[in-house]
Design an enzyme around this catalytic site. Structure first.
Site, mmCIF file in Angstrom:
data_model
loop_
_atom_site.group_PDB
_atom_site.id
_atom_site.type_symbol
_atom_site.label_atom_id
_atom_site.label_comp_id
_atom_site.label_asym_id
_atom_site.label_seq_id
_atom_site.Cartn_x
_atom_site.Cartn_y
_atom_site.Cartn_z
ATOM 1 N N LYS A 11 -4.519 3.142 -5.415
ATOM 2 C CA LYS A 11 -5.869 3.071 -4.767
ATOM 3 C C LYS A 11 -6.808 4.043 -5.199
ATOM 4 O O LYS A 11 -6.304 5.179 -5.569
ATOM 5 C CB LYS A 11 -5.591 2.692 -3.175
ATOM 6 C CG LYS A 11 -5.007 1.452 -2.821
ATOM 7 C CD LYS A 11 -4.917 1.314 -1.305
ATOM 8 C CE LYS A 11 -4.161 0.022 -1.050
ATOM 9 N NZ LYS A 11 -4.348 -0.310 0.265
ATOM 10 N N TYR A 51 -8.210 -9.557 -1.652
ATOM 11 C CA TYR A 51 -7.993 -9.405 -0.347
ATOM 12 C C TYR A 51 -8.216 -10.593 0.620
ATOM 13 O O TYR A 51 -8.337 -10.405 1.877
ATOM 14 C CB TYR A 51 -8.247 -8.272 0.408
ATOM 15 C CG TYR A 51 -7.425 -6.995 -0.225
ATOM 16 C CD1 TYR A 51 -6.339 -6.917 0.537
ATOM 17 C CD2 TYR A 51 -7.855 -6.024 -0.726
ATOM 18 C CE1 TYR A 51 -5.580 -5.712 0.025
ATOM 19 C CE2 TYR A 51 -7.284 -4.749 -1.292
ATOM 20 C CZ TYR A 51 -6.102 -4.660 -0.921
ATOM 21 O OH TYR A 51 -5.214 -3.591 -1.141
ATOM 22 N N PHE A 59 -11.421 -4.863 9.486
ATOM 23 C CA PHE A 59 -11.477 -3.963 8.403
ATOM 24 C C PHE A 59 -11.648 -4.552 6.873
ATOM 25 O O PHE A 59 -11.662 -3.731 6.039
ATOM 26 C CB PHE A 59 -10.121 -3.258 8.318
ATOM 27 C CG PHE A 59 -8.896 -4.092 8.265
ATOM 28 C CD1 PHE A 59 -8.499 -4.628 6.720
ATOM 29 C CD2 PHE A 59 -8.072 -4.614 9.106
ATOM 30 C CE1 PHE A 59 -7.439 -5.442 6.493
ATOM 31 C CE2 PHE A 59 -6.896 -5.480 8.821
ATOM 32 C CZ PHE A 59 -6.658 -5.880 7.617
ATOM 33 N N ARG A 87 8.199 -1.902 -1.090
ATOM 34 C CA ARG A 87 7.605 -1.786 0.153
ATOM 35 C C ARG A 87 8.222 -0.645 0.849
ATOM 36 O O ARG A 87 7.656 0.153 1.535
ATOM 37 C CB ARG A 87 7.760 -3.012 1.000
ATOM 38 C CG ARG A 87 6.973 -4.293 0.413
ATOM 39 C CD ARG A 87 5.395 -4.221 0.717
ATOM 40 N NE ARG A 87 4.923 -4.072 2.010
ATOM 41 C CZ ARG A 87 3.658 -4.251 2.392
ATOM 42 N NH1 ARG A 87 2.889 -4.656 1.565
ATOM 43 N NH2 ARG A 87 3.316 -3.971 3.851
ATOM 44 N N THR A 93 1.994 0.708 6.650
ATOM 45 C CA THR A 93 0.704 0.616 6.278
ATOM 46 C C THR A 93 -0.007 1.903 6.801
ATOM 47 O O THR A 93 -0.976 2.483 6.240
ATOM 48 C CB THR A 93 -0.375 -0.701 6.886
ATOM 49 O OG1 THR A 93 0.634 -1.803 6.403
ATOM 50 C CG2 THR A 93 -1.429 -0.879 6.462
ATOM 51 N N ARG A 104 3.221 6.669 1.162
ATOM 52 C CA ARG A 104 2.046 6.560 2.165
ATOM 53 C C ARG A 104 1.997 7.929 3.138
ATOM 54 O O ARG A 104 1.063 8.565 3.360
ATOM 55 C CB ARG A 104 2.018 5.503 2.957
ATOM 56 C CG ARG A 104 1.255 4.200 1.842
ATOM 57 C CD ARG A 104 1.516 3.049 2.659
ATOM 58 N NE ARG A 104 0.563 1.981 1.995
ATOM 59 C CZ ARG A 104 0.694 0.800 2.233
ATOM 60 N NH1 ARG A 104 1.530 0.194 3.207
ATOM 61 N NH2 ARG A 104 -0.205 -0.114 1.766
ATOM 62 N N ASN A 114 -4.587 4.630 2.037
ATOM 63 C CA ASN A 114 -3.373 4.707 1.973
ATOM 64 C C ASN A 114 -2.642 4.748 0.687
ATOM 65 O O ASN A 114 -1.579 4.392 0.456
ATOM 66 C CB ASN A 114 -2.566 3.635 3.084
ATOM 67 C CG ASN A 114 -2.898 2.302 2.757
ATOM 68 O OD1 ASN A 114 -3.500 1.977 1.858
ATOM 69 N ND2 ASN A 114 -2.451 1.349 3.587
ATOM 70 N N HIS A 117 -0.828 -0.224 -3.035
ATOM 71 C CA HIS A 117 -0.732 -1.196 -2.530
ATOM 72 C C HIS A 117 0.697 -2.132 -3.032
ATOM 73 O O HIS A 117 0.880 -1.847 -4.420
ATOM 74 C CB HIS A 117 -1.699 -2.429 -2.963
ATOM 75 C CG HIS A 117 -1.380 -3.794 -2.814
ATOM 76 N ND1 HIS A 117 -1.827 -4.420 -1.728
ATOM 77 C CD2 HIS A 117 -0.950 -4.655 -3.652
ATOM 78 C CE1 HIS A 117 -1.292 -5.859 -2.021
ATOM 79 N NE2 HIS A 117 -0.732 -5.839 -3.068
ATOM 80 N N GLU A 128 -1.039 -12.355 -7.029
ATOM 81 C CA GLU A 128 -1.516 -11.047 -7.528
ATOM 82 C C GLU A 128 -1.232 -10.484 -8.890
ATOM 83 O O GLU A 128 -2.324 -9.815 -9.550
ATOM 84 C CB GLU A 128 -1.076 -10.011 -6.496
ATOM 85 C CG GLU A 128 -1.509 -10.179 -4.880
ATOM 86 C CD GLU A 128 -0.898 -9.310 -3.745
ATOM 87 O OE1 GLU A 128 -0.003 -8.489 -4.344
ATOM 88 O OE2 GLU A 128 -1.109 -9.577 -2.855
HETATM 89 P P1 IDP Z 1 -0.214 -3.300 3.506
HETATM 90 O O1 IDP Z 1 -0.987 -3.106 2.552
HETATM 91 O O2 IDP Z 1 0.698 -2.430 4.033
HETATM 92 O O3 IDP Z 1 0.367 -4.750 3.087
HETATM 93 P P2 IDP Z 1 -2.170 -5.176 4.990
HETATM 94 O O4 IDP Z 1 -1.949 -5.389 6.491
HETATM 95 O O5 IDP Z 1 -1.854 -6.036 4.161
HETATM 96 O O6 IDP Z 1 -1.324 -3.878 4.774
HETATM 97 O O7 IDP Z 1 -3.591 -4.618 4.857
HETATM 98 C C1 IDP Z 1 -4.162 -4.407 3.452
HETATM 99 C C2 IDP Z 1 -4.864 -2.982 3.670
HETATM 100 O O8 IDP Z 1 -6.062 -2.957 4.382
HETATM 101 C C3 IDP Z 1 -4.057 -1.901 3.765
HETATM 102 O O9 IDP Z 1 -3.222 -1.425 2.934
HETATM 103 C C4 IDP Z 1 -5.210 -0.821 4.341
HETATM 104 O O10 IDP Z 1 -5.887 -0.186 3.263
HETATM 105 C C5 IDP Z 1 -6.102 -1.617 5.103
HETATM 106 N N1 IDP Z 1 -6.045 -1.763 6.321
HETATM 107 C C6 IDP Z 1 -5.135 -2.501 6.917
HETATM 108 N N2 IDP Z 1 -5.371 -2.794 8.370
HETATM 109 C C7 IDP Z 1 -6.296 -1.712 8.676
HETATM 110 C C8 IDP Z 1 -7.152 -1.051 9.844
HETATM 111 O O11 IDP Z 1 -6.519 -1.329 11.063
HETATM 112 N N3 IDP Z 1 -8.051 -0.250 9.602
HETATM 113 C C9 IDP Z 1 -8.335 -0.040 8.452
HETATM 114 N N4 IDP Z 1 -7.575 -0.455 7.244
HETATM 115 C C10 IDP Z 1 -6.824 -1.463 7.452
HETATM 116 MG MG MG Z 2 -0.414 -6.300 2.649
#
Ligand code: IDP
Ligand code: MG
Length: 140
Positions: A11, A51, A59, A87, A93, A104, A114, A117, A128
């Site tokens: 990212k 996304y 968010f 993962r 996350t 992370r 973070n 992805h 994707e």
């Molecule tokens: P993941 O990347 O671990 O699969 P997802 O729930 O799919 O997590 O969320 C996609 C991305 O959105 C996360 O990697 C993060 O960058 C962002 N994100 C998810 N939840 C939050 C939040 O509560 N606050 C801010 N950013 C978030």
């Molecule tokens: Mg995800």
């Protein structure tokens, strides 16, 4: 399980800090092969499409702004059990919940920024990868 492919993204917070090499080292040390890779800069609209499962989440707008704020490295990773394996090495996350040693936990700045992805299922991986790579850009 068998051989799988997953989509990885390094990212903007990580490209900005010049840590794509160390992340690739962790990926390869885990036995994942990088069989497609390119550095790109998404438009806001490309981030929105990628996304779209999060459309409506609080968010989502900031996430799309962040993911189009600078260069990213999109990658296709291949190995046995690649989706779950990646993962695991990514970690949770929210970096405060991520296991020690995960990408992370080591590199994330915040829940949004973070660093990496990884696809969350075979269906997500197929979608994707197709969004980001032409077939001839993947060389296994
Ligand atoms: P993941 O990347 O671990 O699969 P997802 O729930 O799919 O997590 O969320 C996609 C991305 O959105 C996360 O990697 C993060 O960058 C962002 N994100 C998810 N939840 C939050 C939040 O509560 N606050 C801010 N950013 C978030
Ligand atoms: Mg995800």
């Amino acid at each position: 399980m068998g051989i799988e492919r997953t989509l990885s993204i390094i990212k903007p917070d990580a490209t900005e800090r010049n840590i794509t090499g160390v992340i690739n080292r962790v990926i390869e040390d885990a036995g994942l092969r990088i069989i497609g890779q390119k550095r790109v800069h998404w438009t806001f609209e490309q981030a929105q499409e990628f996304y779209e499962q999060h459309l409506g989440a609080p968010f989502y707008p900031d996430l799309c702004k962040f993911m189009s704020s600078g260069p990213i490295v999109v990658q296709v990773l291949e190995s046995d059990d690649a989706i779950a394996k990646y993962r695991r090495i990514m970690g949770a996350t929210n970096p405060v919940d991520a296991e020690p040693g995960t990408l992370r936990r080591r590199f994330a700045i915040s829940m949004q920024q973070n660093s990496v992805h990884g696809s969350d299922s075979p269906a997500s991986a197929d979608r994707e990868i197709a969004l980001n790579f032409a077939p001839d850009e993947i060389v296994g």
